[in-house]
Scaffold this motif. Structure first.
Motif, short mmCIF file in Angstrom:
data_model
loop_
_atom_site.label_atom_id
_atom_site.label_comp_id
_atom_site.label_asym_id
_atom_site.label_seq_id
_atom_site.Cartn_x
_atom_site.Cartn_y
_atom_site.Cartn_z
N HIS A 1 40.24 40.46 37.98
CA HIS A 1 41.59 40.76 37.33
C HIS A 1 42.08 39.40 36.76
O HIS A 1 42.66 38.52 37.52
CB HIS A 1 42.59 41.26 38.28
N SER A 2 41.85 39.19 35.50
CA SER A 2 42.42 37.95 34.87
C SER A 2 43.75 37.74 34.88
O SER A 2 44.24 36.59 34.70
CB SER A 2 41.97 38.02 33.31
N SER A 3 44.44 38.73 35.00
CA SER A 3 46.13 38.61 35.18
C SER A 3 46.75 38.99 36.34
O SER A 3 46.15 40.13 36.87
CB SER A 3 46.62 39.30 33.82
N CYS A 4 47.51 38.32 37.08
CA CYS A 4 48.13 38.65 38.36
C CYS A 4 49.35 39.67 37.96
O CYS A 4 49.67 40.18 39.01
CB CYS A 4 48.57 37.48 38.86
N ALA A 5 49.70 39.87 36.82
CA ALA A 5 50.87 40.82 36.53
C ALA A 5 50.58 42.20 36.82
O ALA A 5 49.46 42.49 36.51
CB ALA A 5 51.46 40.50 34.83
N LYS A 6 51.50 42.88 37.10
CA LYS A 6 51.13 44.34 37.11
C LYS A 6 51.39 45.05 36.03
O LYS A 6 52.42 45.43 35.53
CB LYS A 6 52.34 44.82 38.29
N THR A 7 50.13 45.11 35.42
CA THR A 7 50.12 45.78 33.96
C THR A 7 48.88 46.72 33.98
O THR A 7 47.83 46.43 34.47
CB THR A 7 49.95 44.51 33.01
N ASN A 8 49.08 47.68 33.16
CA ASN A 8 47.88 48.41 32.95
C ASN A 8 46.94 47.97 31.64
O ASN A 8 46.45 48.92 31.27
CB ASN A 8 48.35 49.80 32.65
N ASP A 9 47.27 46.81 31.28
CA ASP A 9 46.36 46.13 30.11
C ASP A 9 44.94 46.22 30.52
O ASP A 9 44.87 45.48 31.44
CB ASP A 9 47.02 44.95 29.69
N GLN A 10 44.07 46.72 29.97
CA GLN A 10 42.68 46.84 30.26
C GLN A 10 41.96 45.63 29.97
O GLN A 10 40.89 45.25 30.41
CB GLN A 10 42.06 48.01 29.63
N ASP A 11 42.43 44.74 29.29
CA ASP A 11 42.16 43.43 28.81
C ASP A 11 42.00 42.41 29.88
O ASP A 11 41.35 41.57 30.00
CB ASP A 11 42.86 42.84 27.66
N SER A 12 43.15 42.85 30.86
CA SER A 12 43.01 41.86 32.12
C SER A 12 42.09 42.42 33.20
O SER A 12 42.19 41.37 34.27
CB SER A 12 44.52 41.95 32.75
N LEU A 13 41.29 43.41 32.99
CA LEU A 13 40.27 43.92 33.85
C LEU A 13 38.94 43.68 33.46
O LEU A 13 38.69 44.09 32.44
CB LEU A 13 40.44 45.12 34.42
N ILE A 14 38.26 42.50 33.90
CA ILE A 14 37.01 42.12 33.31
C ILE A 14 35.85 42.85 34.33
O ILE A 14 35.80 42.47 35.35
CB ILE A 14 36.70 40.56 33.21
N SER A 15 35.00 43.73 33.75
CA SER A 15 34.06 44.31 34.58
C SER A 15 32.90 43.59 34.36
O SER A 15 32.37 43.00 33.45
CB SER A 15 33.82 45.67 33.94
N GLY A 16 32.04 43.63 35.71
CA GLY A 16 30.90 42.75 35.63
C GLY A 16 29.77 43.13 36.87
O GLY A 16 30.32 44.45 37.32
N ILE A 17 28.84 42.70 36.88
CA ILE A 17 27.74 43.13 37.81
C ILE A 17 27.68 41.76 38.89
O ILE A 17 27.70 40.69 38.36
CB ILE A 17 26.42 43.22 37.06
N LEU A 18 27.77 42.00 40.12
CA LEU A 18 27.54 41.24 41.10
C LEU A 18 26.18 41.16 41.74
O LEU A 18 25.69 42.48 42.08
CB LEU A 18 28.49 41.31 42.20
N ARG A 19 25.33 40.40 41.71
CA ARG A 19 23.93 40.56 42.42
C ARG A 19 23.69 39.39 43.47
O ARG A 19 24.53 38.11 43.23
CB ARG A 19 23.16 40.35 41.11
#
Length: 673
Positions: free
Chosen positions: A21-39
């Motif tokens: 979550h690149s932004s700590c603000a309480k927002t629904n902006d999808q740009d602040s959520l960076i999806s990734g793979i953990l290995r």
């Protein structure tokens, strides 16, 4: 190092839908959520944790890895068939480790200008990876507080971005990490898991010693000497020197003793060069005299065994029976009976009735201990990290049991199940020691011979009484044996010792596996049965297994010195002796060495103590007086009284002509170093 890089290795954990979550603000902006793979990956004896955005990872079925040369990358792609869903049972199983290997194919893709593909997406800046050896702690979220998340804190106090698990939770990740490090709750905050590697490292270092290619040895020694202590020194290849030298031609000449400095730090307190240590005797060159020729006899037969038992089942002449076993071993049909005596499960002077009663008592005791761990519920085991760790290590080790013997063929073989149960029960018997990888090597031949769970357990427990110090965390037994072996080898051949030291091999680490599990990985399954039963007689002297090491090294001396083997060539050569050593020939040579030393009248005190001999002039039956004038403890001039036996010559051929062998009536008991 928290910076991201392209990495290759075997995947042991993979989870999609892990977000930053690149932004700590309480927002629904999808740009602040960076999806990734953990290995979590294994690479060169190191465990790497790697998170990268989906854009960097391409898609869920392919991963980009840097090749050895900068002009290409390796694309590790999932097979075309759809990946089935795997439950937690599968992820924790031994087979799961190989599923990824079986379902990937390799392609090499050229890239222009010798560059790896660039990442234009701004999300790449969030990528990170680090070695598990750099991990200090893991902070978890409170239960019931939204998505599960973790925060990794490294030893240099770098705190990485929180990873939010939008699909599932982080339990499987924690379980995967616990296979490599010990995680303990912080006393101040139960949400924080502290990394405490030492106990886990000890157990896993045995596994590394036995199975893992040690390409990362030098890096591991530099980063964590404790973990590297028992890494597979015997499996080092030229890669070690490559990693020392790097790519700069000016560094290709290795500084003198650089490797020795690294290795001397690996086992704290280990000092092989005794001549430089205060309180040690300086061993000067001594004329040991001519080495006698030793012959071996046929294995003890059932008829010979039966003739030596009275009407109540007692062994009539214990010393003579031990002498015959030492000289020729046992026929296989006798092993089930005789090993119980040799290992101390049955007293030598017991009657048949007394042994029957003892077995009943030991059977009850065994199943009471077995019931202890069998009755532990899953919830109870979750709260007992030591028992959980023991079980995990045992299951992993049992699945690696040598399957060349039919007794252990097949994944669900009853022999493997019994191995598991006996080792778990031993954890109840000696909970402080518990299970350390390598112990299953000592148990598997015992279970094969006994064909009985209870008898195999008590024989194993007796054997572990001898071997206990090899597996203790401080490794005092291993330190002592390496020092003693160096002392013996220097007396036998100071020139060879000097050569080994000149090649930074004077620490004799290539003998570590021999000593740890008593040559179990060096001889065939049937040969190890012969070798062990001979050693269990405690003849012809104390620490006979060290003389076996000397005999093997002497046999290889000429090739090592004439071909001018260096450090890595010596390690490689010794490792490749596995399954190529003639057990009867080595037994002959080792006994001949013991006779040669016993006859020497100027034997150094340090050597006398190692072999259990008295520091005084020795008079053998061959002496000028013709009388036994030895003072105190009798020296094992040979393991036998005068007797006529069919023998096996040192060359390996059978000799049926009568051979007279002089023997002292007593011999020192073999005790663990």
């Amino acid at each position: 190092m928290a910076a991201a890089g392209v990495v290759s290795g075997k995947i042991i954990y993979e989870q999609e839908g892990v977000y930053i979550h690149s932004s700590c603000a309480k927002t629904n902006d999808q740009d602040s959520l960076i999806s990734g793979i953990l290995r979590v990956l294994e690479k060169d004896a190191e465990v790497i944790v790697d998170w990268r955005p989906l854009d960097d990872a391409l898609d869920s079925s392919s991963i980009l890895y840097a090749g050895k040369d900068s002009s290409s990358v390796v694309e590790w792609t999932q097979a075309p068939k759809e990946r089935p869903h795997r439950g937690p049972e599968h992820l924790n199983s031994y087979e799961a480790e190989w599923d990824m290997v079986n379902t990937v194919s390799f392609k090499r893709k050229p890239h222009t200008n010798g560059d790896a593909p660039s990442h234009r997406n701004g999300k790449s800046k969030w990528s990170f990876l680090f070695s598990l050896t750099d991990l200090k702690s893991i902070k978890q979220n409170k239960e019931g507080m939204g998505w599960s998340y973790l925060v990794f804190c490294l030893k240099d106090d770098v705190v990485l971005p929180a990873l939010h698990f939008h699909q599932g939770d982080s339990k499987l990740l924690i379980e995967s990490l616990e296979k490599h490090v010990v995680l303990c709750e912080s006393p101040q905050d139960k949400r924080i898991l502290l990394v405490n590697c030492q106990n886990k490292s000890l157990s896993q270092s045995f596994e590394n010693l036995l199975d893992e290619p040690a390409y990362g040895l030098i890096q591991k020694i530099k980063k964590d000497p404790y973990t590297a202590t028992m890494v597979g020194f015997s499996k080092v290849t030229n890669y070690i020197f490559d990693s020392l030298r790097g790519t700069d031609p000016s560094t290709h000449q290795r500084p003198p003793s650089e490797m020795a400095d690294f290795l001397s730090d690996a086992i704290p307190g280990l000092k092989i060069n005794q001549q430089e240590e205060p309180g040690f005797e300086v061993i000067t060159r001594i004329d040991l005299g001519e080495r006698p020729v030793v012959q071996r006899r046929e294995p003890v037969s059932l008829e010979e065994w039966t003739k030596n038992i009275d009407s109540e089942g007692r062994i009539l002449d214990v010393d003579n029976m031990k002498q015959m076993i030492f000289r020729g071993g046992l026929s296989h049909s006798l092993r089930k009976q005789a090993w119980k005596f040799l290992l101390g499960y049955f007293p030598w002077d017991s009657t048949k009735e007394e042994r029957t009663q003892l077995q009943k008592q030991k059977t009850d005791e065994y199943f009471r201990m077995k019931l202890q761990w069998k009755s532990v519920s899953e919830e109870q085991e979750k709260r007992n990290s030591r028992l959980r760790d023991y079980r995990s290590l045992i299951e992993k080790d049992v699945n690696r049991t040598d399957r060349t013997n039919k007794f252990y063929e097949g994944q669900d073989n009853p022999g493997l199940i019994l191995l598991h149960d006996i080792l778990m029960t031993y954890c109840m018997y000696d909970f402080d020691l518990g299970y350390v990888q390598g112990m299953s090597d000592l148990l598997s031949p015992l279970l094969y011979v006994m064909e009985n769970e209870v008898d195999a357990f008590w024989c194993f427990a007796s054997y572990m009484d001898q071997m206990h110090q090899n597996f203790e965390e401080q490794m005092q037994g291993m330190k002592t044996q390496l020092i003693q072996l160096s002392t013996l080898l220097r007396l036998l051949d100071s020139g060879f010792c000097s050569y080994l030291e000149s090649q930074d091999s004077g620490y004799l680490y290539f003998c570590f596996r021999w000593l740890l599990i008593r040559f179990k990985r060096e001889f065939s399954f049937l040969d190890i049965l012969r070798l062990w039963e001979v050693m269990w007689t405690d003849l012809p002297c104390k620490n006979f297994h060290l003389l076996l090491c000397c005999a093997i090294l002497e046999s290889e001396k000429q090739q090592i010195m004439e071909k001018h083997f260096g450090f890595n060539e010596i390690l490689k050569h010794i490792n490749e002796l596995s399954m190529k050593i003639d057990v009867e020939d080595i037994l002959c040579k080792a006994e001949a060495i013991s006779l040669q030393m016993v006859k020497c009248k100027e034997l150094p005190q340090a050597v006398c103590e190692i072999l259990g001999l008295q520091d005084s002039e020795v008079t053998t039956p061959d002496s000028d007086t013709g009388e036994d004038e030895s003072v105190g403890m009798a020296h094992p001039t040979s393991a036998f009284q005068s007797t006529t036996l069919p023998t096996l010559a040192a060359s390996g051929s059978r000799d049926d002509s009568p051979t007279q062998i002089s023997v002292s009536p007593n011999a020192s008991r073999l005790t663990p170093a």
